[in-house]
Design a protein around this motif. Structure first.
Motif, PDB file in Angstrom:
ATOM      1  N   UNK A  75       0.613  -1.106  -0.010  1.00  0.00           N
ATOM      2  CA  UNK A  75       0.173   0.058   0.016  1.00  0.00           C
ATOM      3  C   UNK A  75       0.945   1.286   0.033  1.00  0.00           C
ATOM      4  N   UNK A  76       0.267   2.489  -0.091  1.00  0.00           N
ATOM      5  CA  UNK A  76       1.005   3.711   0.103  1.00  0.00           C
ATOM      6  C   UNK A  76       1.608   3.590   1.359  1.00  0.00           C
ATOM      7  N   UNK A  77       1.416   3.027   2.194  1.00  0.00           N
ATOM      8  CA  UNK A  77       2.034   3.203   3.316  1.00  0.00           C
ATOM      9  C   UNK A  77       2.724   2.080   4.139  1.00  0.00           C
ATOM     10  N   UNK A  78       2.632   1.096   2.978  1.00  0.00           N
ATOM     11  CA  UNK A  78       3.455  -0.101   3.073  1.00  0.00           C
ATOM     12  C   UNK A  78       4.222  -0.594   1.855  1.00  0.00           C
ATOM     13  N   UNK A  79       5.278  -0.046   1.554  1.00  0.00           N
ATOM     14  CA  UNK A  79       5.957  -0.358   0.203  1.00  0.00           C
ATOM     15  C   UNK A  79       6.962  -1.070   0.349  1.00  0.00           C
ATOM     16  N   UNK A  80       7.192  -2.143   1.358  1.00  0.00           N
ATOM     17  CA  UNK A  80       8.283  -2.787   1.365  1.00  0.00           C
ATOM     18  C   UNK A  80       8.360  -4.082   0.355  1.00  0.00           C
ATOM     19  N   UNK A  81       7.109  -4.215  -0.208  1.00  0.00           N
ATOM     20  CA  UNK A  81       7.139  -5.054  -1.357  1.00  0.00           C
ATOM     21  C   UNK A  81       7.641  -4.865  -2.665  1.00  0.00           C
ATOM     22  N   UNK A  82       8.180  -3.550  -2.777  1.00  0.00           N
ATOM     23  CA  UNK A  82       9.030  -3.031  -3.810  1.00  0.00           C
ATOM     24  C   UNK A  82      10.571  -3.471  -3.662  1.00  0.00           C
ATOM     25  N   UNK A  89       2.752  -1.843  11.725  1.00  0.00           N
ATOM     26  CA  UNK A  89       2.910  -0.410  12.240  1.00  0.00           C
ATOM     27  C   UNK A  89       3.007   0.686  11.068  1.00  0.00           C
ATOM     28  N   UNK A  90       2.762   1.767  11.550  1.00  0.00           N
ATOM     29  CA  UNK A  90       2.744   2.645  10.677  1.00  0.00           C
ATOM     30  C   UNK A  90       3.175   4.157  11.553  1.00  0.00           C
ATOM     31  N   UNK A  91       4.200   5.034  11.151  1.00  0.00           N
ATOM     32  CA  UNK A  91       4.558   6.174  11.813  1.00  0.00           C
ATOM     33  C   UNK A  91       3.362   7.011  11.641  1.00  0.00           C
ATOM     34  N   UNK A  92       2.822   7.556  12.512  1.00  0.00           N
ATOM     35  CA  UNK A  92       1.778   8.713  12.330  1.00  0.00           C
ATOM     36  C   UNK A  92       1.838   9.770  11.375  1.00  0.00           C
ATOM     37  N   UNK A  93       2.935  10.418  11.570  1.00  0.00           N
ATOM     38  CA  UNK A  93       3.113  11.438  10.839  1.00  0.00           C
ATOM     39  C   UNK A  93       3.388  11.362   9.103  1.00  0.00           C
ATOM     40  N   UNK A  94       4.096  10.211   9.043  1.00  0.00           N
ATOM     41  CA  UNK A  94       4.147   9.752   7.734  1.00  0.00           C
ATOM     42  C   UNK A  94       2.673   9.273   7.138  1.00  0.00           C
ATOM     43  N   UNK A  95       1.887   8.705   8.109  1.00  0.00           N
ATOM     44  CA  UNK A  95       0.508   8.453   7.549  1.00  0.00           C
ATOM     45  C   UNK A  95      -0.241   9.648   7.054  1.00  0.00           C
ATOM     46  N   UNK A 116       6.606  10.373  -3.697  1.00  0.00           N
ATOM     47  CA  UNK A 116       7.371  11.175  -3.045  1.00  0.00           C
ATOM     48  C   UNK A 116       6.650  11.220  -1.535  1.00  0.00           C
ATOM     49  N   UNK A 117       5.534  11.255  -1.456  1.00  0.00           N
ATOM     50  CA  UNK A 117       4.772  11.540  -0.111  1.00  0.00           C
ATOM     51  C   UNK A 117       5.027  10.076   0.727  1.00  0.00           C
ATOM     52  N   UNK A 118       5.071   9.104  -0.078  1.00  0.00           N
ATOM     53  CA  UNK A 118       5.009   7.708   0.574  1.00  0.00           C
ATOM     54  C   UNK A 118       6.509   6.874   0.834  1.00  0.00           C
ATOM     55  N   UNK A 119       7.405   7.775   0.181  1.00  0.00           N
ATOM     56  CA  UNK A 119       8.656   7.094  -0.008  1.00  0.00           C
ATOM     57  C   UNK A 119       9.326   7.041   1.582  1.00  0.00           C
ATOM     58  N   UNK A 120       9.807   5.869   1.566  1.00  0.00           N
ATOM     59  CA  UNK A 120      10.791   5.355   2.684  1.00  0.00           C
ATOM     60  C   UNK A 120      12.020   4.941   2.244  1.00  0.00           C
ATOM     61  N   UNK A 121      13.240   5.167   3.109  1.00  0.00           N
ATOM     62  CA  UNK A 121      14.779   4.704   2.832  1.00  0.00           C
ATOM     63  C   UNK A 121      14.549   3.080   3.200  1.00  0.00           C
ATOM     64  N   UNK A 122      14.744   2.326   2.084  1.00  0.00           N
ATOM     65  CA  UNK A 122      14.670   0.782   2.162  1.00  0.00           C
ATOM     66  C   UNK A 122      15.927   0.349   3.030  1.00  0.00           C
ATOM     67  N   UNK A 123      15.493  -0.968   3.731  1.00  0.00           N
ATOM     68  CA  UNK A 123      16.529  -1.573   4.577  1.00  0.00           C
ATOM     69  C   UNK A 123      17.812  -1.969   3.763  1.00  0.00           C
ATOM     70  N   UNK A 124      18.915  -2.297   4.499  1.00  0.00           N
ATOM     71  CA  UNK A 124      19.953  -2.750   3.829  1.00  0.00           C
ATOM     72  C   UNK A 124      19.874  -4.259   3.370  1.00  0.00           C
ATOM     73  N   UNK A 125      20.157  -4.563   2.240  1.00  0.00           N
ATOM     74  CA  UNK A 125      21.066  -4.148   1.358  1.00  0.00           C
ATOM     75  C   UNK A 125      20.456  -3.377   0.104  1.00  0.00           C
ATOM     76  N   UNK A 126      19.156  -2.988   0.431  1.00  0.00           N
ATOM     77  CA  UNK A 126      18.445  -2.406  -0.654  1.00  0.00           C
ATOM     78  C   UNK A 126      18.753  -1.072  -1.123  1.00  0.00           C
TER      79      UNK A 126
END
Length: 341
Positions: free
Chosen positions: A189-196, A246-252, A318-328
């Motif tokens: 989802x827009x607030x859960x982009x780990x799938x990418x 879990x979702x950070x409220x400010x990001x949501x 842009x609004x939903x982007x997060x820094x991926x975990x390592x090594x991604x």
């Protein structure tokens, strides 16, 4: 309704599919989702079929089997008009040590019980609901291949696997010539982009179609949750938030602000925009939508038949982007490893 191929298979599925997690309403978790009975389920299925949506997704653990039973009753007399997707692996019988997992013993017994509840001779798409680390992959895949050859299952998929779980399974299937998985039912989802990060590149490489669950972020992208406003009284979140990601409220709130801006531009609802964004992502074959009632269903069906502009997609990206975990994050710094989106 737009149709798409389910991964690298010849099966075409609707861009939107209907999830039956609201059928039955048994237990704390599923009771918070809804309590649709057979009569209401039949009406919802009527609306879906009229809109060209013919894929219905369930699982043995949804309301302890009630969801499958209600679906089976609701489609009687029109089995040839629908595609049935269901799942199993999680514990179904608390008193049986073999009532869980992906062993040959459990799968053979479970599939027969599901066919009976669904009042059908075959399942169009069967998905393992989770990875069973205690059962050899070879045992699971040989069993599923036998079920396909027996005509009880037509296509195979997984759900909630990590990338290496899925890739190992595909390699084993290829080694022995067994039926391959073609679907991956995953949270996105827009607030859960780990799938990418891992599963989308794997899907592109191996021909695995995304069957997306909880596309509205466990009810957080319905338009009812906004900065400075009280939470809605009726929501999937109360009583079930411990099960959701879990979702950070400010990001949501940042994502919802962007959705609100685009809603003003397009005249579409927040959920419709969130769903349409997903429909434009690589590997997505179908998005599983749910609904407590006809109004919600018709609103969600309005997510198809139009597209966000590239500029609007970029705003949401842009609004939903997060820094991926390592090594991604590190891999994306190398120009030979571009992001799939």
């Amino acid at each position: 309704m737009e149709t798409r191929y389910l991964g690298n298979s010849g099966l075409r599925v609707p861009a939107l599919s209907f999830g039956t997690g609201t059928f039955g309403g048994k237990g704390q978790l599923f009771g918070s989702w809804g309590n649709t009975d057979v009569a209401e389920a039949s009406r919802l299925i009527d609306i879906c079929l009229d809109a060209g949506l013919n894929l219905f997704d369930s699982a043995d653990v949804y309301s302890g089997g009630m969801a499958e039973s209600i679906l089976g009753e609701a489609i009687k007399g029109r089995r040839d008009k629908v595609l049935i997707s269901t799942k199993a692996t999680f514990r179904f019988d608390e008193n049986d040590p073999n009532g869980v997992g992906s062993s040959r013993f459990h799968l053979l017994r479970t599939i027969d019980a599901q066919l009976k509840r669904l009042s059908t001779d075959y399942i169009d798409l069967f998905q393992l609901h989770g990875f069973d680390a205690k059962t050899p992959v070879e045992e699971t895949l040989r069993t599923l291949d036998d079920l396909v050859r027996a005509g009880k299952i037509r296509y195979l998929g997984v759900s909630n696997f990590s990338g290496w779980h899925l890739m190992k399974s595909l390699a084993v299937a290829d080694r022995y010539g067994w039926t391959r998985y073609v679907a991956n039912q995953a949270y996105y989802s827009l607030i859960g982009r780990d799938y990418e990060w891992e599963q989308m590149p794997l899907g592109l490489d191996q021909g695995i179609g995304g069957v997306i669950w909880s596309p509205l972020g466990w009810g957080r992208l319905t338009g009812k949750i906004r900065r400075g406003q009280p939470r809605p009284e009726v929501s999937r979140l109360p009583g079930s938030s411990d099960f959701g990601p879990p979702v950070d409220e400010e990001r949501l709130y940042h994502v919802v602000d962007a959705l609100d801006r685009i809603a003003e531009e397009t005249g579409k609802t927040v959920p419709q925009i969130a769903l349409n964004w997903l429909l434009q992502r690589p590997t997505v074959s179908t998005i599983v939508i749910g609904a407590r009632n006809e109004e919600q269903l018709k609103q969600n069906l309005g997510a198809v038949g139009w597209n966000l502009t590239p500029e609007q997609v970029a705003v949401l990206d842009e609004a939903s982007a997060v820094t991926p975990a390592y090594p991604y994050w590190h891999q994306r710094t190398f120009e030979r490893n571009p992001s799939p989106v």
